[in-house]
Motif scaffolding. Structure first.
Motif, PDB file in Angstrom:
ATOM      1  N   GLY A 174       0.839  -1.188   0.000  1.00  0.00           N
ATOM      2  CA  GLY A 174       0.000   0.000   0.000  1.00  0.00           C
ATOM      3  C   GLY A 174       0.876   1.240   0.000  1.00  0.00           C
ATOM      4  O   GLY A 174       1.740   1.387   0.869  1.00  0.00           O
ATOM      5  N   ALA A 175       0.691   2.107  -0.964  1.00  0.00           N
ATOM      6  CA  ALA A 175       1.536   3.295  -1.080  1.00  0.00           C
ATOM      7  C   ALA A 175       0.776   4.406  -1.805  1.00  0.00           C
ATOM      8  O   ALA A 175      -0.327   4.204  -2.317  1.00  0.00           O
ATOM      9  N   GLU A 176       1.401   5.584  -1.837  1.00  0.00           N
ATOM     10  CA  GLU A 176       0.792   6.743  -2.491  1.00  0.00           C
ATOM     11  C   GLU A 176       1.497   7.134  -3.780  1.00  0.00           C
ATOM     12  O   GLU A 176       0.920   7.824  -4.615  1.00  0.00           O
ATOM     13  N   LYS A 177       2.744   6.695  -3.935  1.00  0.00           N
ATOM     14  CA  LYS A 177       3.545   7.130  -5.076  1.00  0.00           C
ATOM     15  C   LYS A 177       3.987   5.937  -5.918  1.00  0.00           C
ATOM     16  O   LYS A 177       4.329   4.876  -5.377  1.00  0.00           O
ATOM     17  N   ALA A 178       4.023   6.140  -7.231  1.00  0.00           N
ATOM     18  CA  ALA A 178       4.441   5.078  -8.143  1.00  0.00           C
ATOM     19  C   ALA A 178       5.873   4.639  -7.847  1.00  0.00           C
ATOM     20  O   ALA A 178       6.193   3.444  -7.913  1.00  0.00           O
ATOM     21  N   GLU A 179       6.747   5.578  -7.492  1.00  0.00           N
ATOM     22  CA  GLU A 179       8.147   5.221  -7.252  1.00  0.00           C
ATOM     23  C   GLU A 179       8.303   4.355  -6.002  1.00  0.00           C
ATOM     24  O   GLU A 179       9.229   3.538  -5.918  1.00  0.00           O
ATOM     25  N   VAL A 180       7.408   4.512  -5.030  1.00  0.00           N
ATOM     26  CA  VAL A 180       7.452   3.652  -3.838  1.00  0.00           C
ATOM     27  C   VAL A 180       7.060   2.230  -4.208  1.00  0.00           C
ATOM     28  O   VAL A 180       7.713   1.266  -3.784  1.00  0.00           O
ATOM     29  N   PHE A 181       6.009   2.092  -5.014  1.00  0.00           N
ATOM     30  CA  PHE A 181       5.636   0.753  -5.480  1.00  0.00           C
ATOM     31  C   PHE A 181       6.816   0.094  -6.186  1.00  0.00           C
ATOM     32  O   PHE A 181       7.112  -1.078  -5.963  1.00  0.00           O
ATOM     33  N   GLU A 182       7.497   0.837  -7.030  1.00  0.00           N
ATOM     34  CA  GLU A 182       8.597   0.265  -7.814  1.00  0.00           C
ATOM     35  C   GLU A 182       9.761  -0.144  -6.924  1.00  0.00           C
ATOM     36  O   GLU A 182      10.389  -1.188  -7.150  1.00  0.00           O
ATOM     37  N   ARG A 183      10.074   0.657  -5.918  1.00  0.00           N
ATOM     38  CA  ARG A 183      11.180   0.307  -5.019  1.00  0.00           C
ATOM     39  C   ARG A 183      10.899  -0.988  -4.274  1.00  0.00           C
ATOM     40  O   ARG A 183      11.784  -1.846  -4.142  1.00  0.00           O
ATOM     41  N   LEU A 184       9.681  -1.129  -3.807  1.00  0.00           N
ATOM     42  CA  LEU A 184       9.348  -2.343  -3.069  1.00  0.00           C
ATOM     43  C   LEU A 184       9.204  -3.545  -3.993  1.00  0.00           C
ATOM     44  O   LEU A 184       9.544  -4.678  -3.611  1.00  0.00           O
ATOM     45  N   LYS A 185       8.739  -3.319  -5.197  1.00  0.00           N
ATOM     46  CA  LYS A 185       8.695  -4.424  -6.165  1.00  0.00           C
ATOM     47  C   LYS A 185      10.105  -4.892  -6.497  1.00  0.00           C
ATOM     48  O   LYS A 185      10.357  -6.095  -6.632  1.00  0.00           O
ATOM     49  N   ASP A 186      11.048  -3.963  -6.616  1.00  0.00           N
ATOM     50  CA  ASP A 186      12.442  -4.337  -6.863  1.00  0.00           C
ATOM     51  C   ASP A 186      12.985  -5.166  -5.705  1.00  0.00           C
ATOM     52  O   ASP A 186      13.689  -6.163  -5.909  1.00  0.00           O
ATOM     53  N   LEU A 187      12.665  -4.753  -4.475  1.00  0.00           N
ATOM     54  CA  LEU A 187      13.154  -5.480  -3.304  1.00  0.00           C
ATOM     55  C   LEU A 187      12.628  -6.905  -3.291  1.00  0.00           C
ATOM     56  O   LEU A 187      13.364  -7.852  -2.975  1.00  0.00           O
ATOM     57  N   TYR A 188      11.366  -7.082  -3.640  1.00  0.00           N
ATOM     58  CA  TYR A 188      10.736  -8.410  -3.572  1.00  0.00           C
ATOM     59  C   TYR A 188      10.897  -9.213  -4.864  1.00  0.00           C
ATOM     60  O   TYR A 188      10.445 -10.360  -4.920  1.00  0.00           O
ATOM     61  N   SER A 189      11.533  -8.645  -5.852  1.00  0.00           N
ATOM     62  CA  SER A 189      11.617  -9.335  -7.150  1.00  0.00           C
ATOM     63  C   SER A 189      12.313 -10.683  -7.045  1.00  0.00           C
ATOM     64  O   SER A 189      11.988 -11.626  -7.782  1.00  0.00           O
ATOM     65  N   SER A 190      13.269 -10.815  -6.120  1.00  0.00           N
ATOM     66  CA  SER A 190      13.979 -12.090  -5.976  1.00  0.00           C
ATOM     67  C   SER A 190      13.107 -13.158  -5.321  1.00  0.00           C
ATOM     68  O   SER A 190      13.392 -14.349  -5.426  1.00  0.00           O
ATOM     69  N   PHE A 191      12.032 -12.739  -4.665  1.00  0.00           N
ATOM     70  CA  PHE A 191      11.111 -13.691  -4.045  1.00  0.00           C
ATOM     71  C   PHE A 191       9.940 -14.028  -4.963  1.00  0.00           C
ATOM     72  O   PHE A 191       9.318 -15.076  -4.823  1.00  0.00           O
ATOM     73  N   VAL A 192       9.636 -13.109  -5.869  1.00  0.00           N
ATOM     74  CA  VAL A 192       8.424 -13.228  -6.678  1.00  0.00           C
ATOM     75  C   VAL A 192       8.799 -13.246  -8.153  1.00  0.00           C
ATOM     76  O   VAL A 192       9.038 -12.212  -8.766  1.00  0.00           O
ATOM     77  N   GLN A 193       8.846 -14.439  -8.721  1.00  0.00           N
ATOM     78  CA  GLN A 193       9.167 -14.546 -10.139  1.00  0.00           C
ATOM     79  C   GLN A 193       7.958 -14.171 -11.003  1.00  0.00           C
ATOM     80  O   GLN A 193       8.098 -13.635 -12.095  1.00  0.00           O
ATOM     81  N   ASN A 194       6.767 -14.463 -10.474  1.00  0.00           N
ATOM     82  CA  ASN A 194       5.534 -14.135 -11.181  1.00  0.00           C
ATOM     83  C   ASN A 194       5.028 -12.795 -10.665  1.00  0.00           C
ATOM     84  O   ASN A 194       4.571 -12.679  -9.535  1.00  0.00           O
TER      85      ASN A 194
END
Length: 440
Positions: A174-194
């Motif tokens: 849950g976030a307010e800014k697109a860049e925050v979503f992207e930062r957290l998606k980058d962090l979790y990318s190694s856990f989430v292949q899909n």
């Protein structure tokens, strides 16, 4: 990435360890010096399968750092996770003292722009309260630091937390800014292949999602426990009913096992907190109140079955307890059914011999001192049987699933079993046992 996790309980320690396993540099911060000293010596404060291996490996590699110094951690970080406890307050609301204390510590020590992520389970609106609290303190300091806030609730099952963290079925952000979503998606990318596993939403909806998820699961459990009473009254078998309804894909088999009540650090607290939140906003929740009441009464089911069999006065009788933790593969006894059963039986005059492979120390700390003289803790499942008039199974650890019933027959004074998790086949009745189960 460089990450700081504030809090080293179940959520903080598992999250920090798993982030470090993926090569991130992680500071785990806690005010408890004894706990931090233990972690620096590979002594974990909780039992969780496979967690010790990850902690030791990452710590030895230098990717996982345990410290009481939040200044040290914040000076070398990109993202700060708040993962402290939110215990139930006396009024039924979540106690946010630890959340606000963490926010104050961040505000007092942060030196550069940062993303603050709340992973703790918190009432709707808490993220914004934390942001405002930190920004107000920074303004008073005259500190030119900008922060962003996000909600990233955990969905870890105790006993399977490492696997849940490493292989999440969804990552809610849950976030307010697109860049925050992207930062957290980058962090979790190694856990989430899909990438379909990312569920992105506004902050308040993210905070609510955690509560609703736990409330739904608790509802399934209480619903099946209520159905078990109807089954007993009518002569139906809840185990067969479960198979009949679970095959419906709309229902599924998860969390539809009748038993002696749920416990732990999440379901009881979160259901009550959600009830409290609803009331604060002028809505009286009916289903959730019943879910909680059914579970409270369900913890007495085994006690009532014992009384029905042996009578109200249990003086001179001894009962073997198998399982003290609220579920298998954890040492957590918070809100555990075992606490209710043991207290009630002792108050009626009984003595207890108890065994659990991991939870004895936690149980000993949790139970009131007045009961300890009536409890003998033993180090083996069969050792708990000697001189006892019945066996009461509360936690379905695997070692209890297929015991040698000839040993039970030899060691128990009376061949009586109260099966609080319905794990035994009724064919043991043919061996001369009295078997009391729930809903069947």
């Amino acid at each position: 990435m460089k990450i700081t996790v504030i809090g080293t309980g179940y959520v903080g320690l598992v999250t920090g360890a798993c982030f470090s396993k993926m090569g991130n540099k992680v500071y785990c911060v806690d005010i408890d010096e004894e706990k931090i000293n233990g972690l620096n010596n590979n002594i974990l404060p909780i039992f969780e399968p496979n967690l010790d291996t990850i902690v030791k490996t990452s710590h030895d590699r230098g990717d996982l750092i345990f410290t009481t110094s939040i200044r040290e951690a914040l000076d070398d970080t990109d993202i700060v996770f708040i993962a402290v406890g939110t215990p139930l307050g006396e009024d039924g609301s979540a106690n946010l003292d630890y959340i606000y204390a963490a926010a104050d510590d961040i505000a007092d020590n942060i030196t550069h722009d940062s993303l603050i992520v709340i992973k703790s389970t918190v009432p709707v609106g808490t993220c914004f309260d934390v942001r405002d609290r930190i920004e107000s303190a920074l303004n008073k300091r005259g500190c030119d630091v900008e922060i962003d806030i996000a909600s990233n609730p955990e969905f870890l099952k105790e006993g399977n937390a490492v696997n849940d963290c490493m292989h999440p079925d969804r990552v809610v952000i849950g976030a307010e800014k697109a860049e925050v979503f992207e930062r957290l998606k980058d962090l979790y990318s190694s856990f989430v292949q899909n990438h379909d596993r990312f569920v992105l939403m506004d902050v308040k909806s993210s905070e609510m999602t955690k509560y609703v998820a736990n409330a739904m699961l608790a509802t399934k459990i209480s619903f099946m426990n209520e159905m078990s009473h109807i089954c007993e009254a009518t002569g139906a078998n809840i185990q067969k009913v479960r198979l009949g309804i679970g095959s419906d894909k709309r229902i599924g088999y998860d969390f539809i096992y009748a038993g002696c009540g749920y416990g732990g650090s999440c379901f009881p607290k979160d259901v009550q907190s959600l009830i409290n939140t609803a009331k604060q906003h002028g809505y009286e929740p009916r289903i959730l109140a019943d879910v909680e009441e059914v579970n409270r009464e369900q913890k007495m089911v085994l006690v009532n079955k014992v009384i029905d069999r042996f009578g109200e006065d249990l003086s001179g009788l001894s009962f073997a307890i198998w399982g003290l933790s609220f579920k298998p593969y954890t040492d957590d006894v918070r809100e555990a059914t075992s606490l209710v059963v043991v207290r009630q039986l002792i108050e009626k005059g009984a003595s207890i011999k108890a065994y659990d492979s991991h939870a004895i120390d936690e149980f000993r700390r949790a139970v009131d001192n007045e009961y300890l003289d009536s409890i003998e803790f033993v180090d083996s499942r069969y050792g708990a049987l000697d001189g006892c008039d019945a066996l009461i199974l509360i936690t379905e650890w695997k070692e209890f699933r297929n015991p040698d019933f000839s040993i039970l027959s030899e060691r128990l004074n009376q061949k009586v079993i109260f099966d609080g998790r319905n794990i035994y086949d009724k064919k043991i009745i043919d061996l001369g046992f009295e078997l009391y189960q729930i809903g069947c």
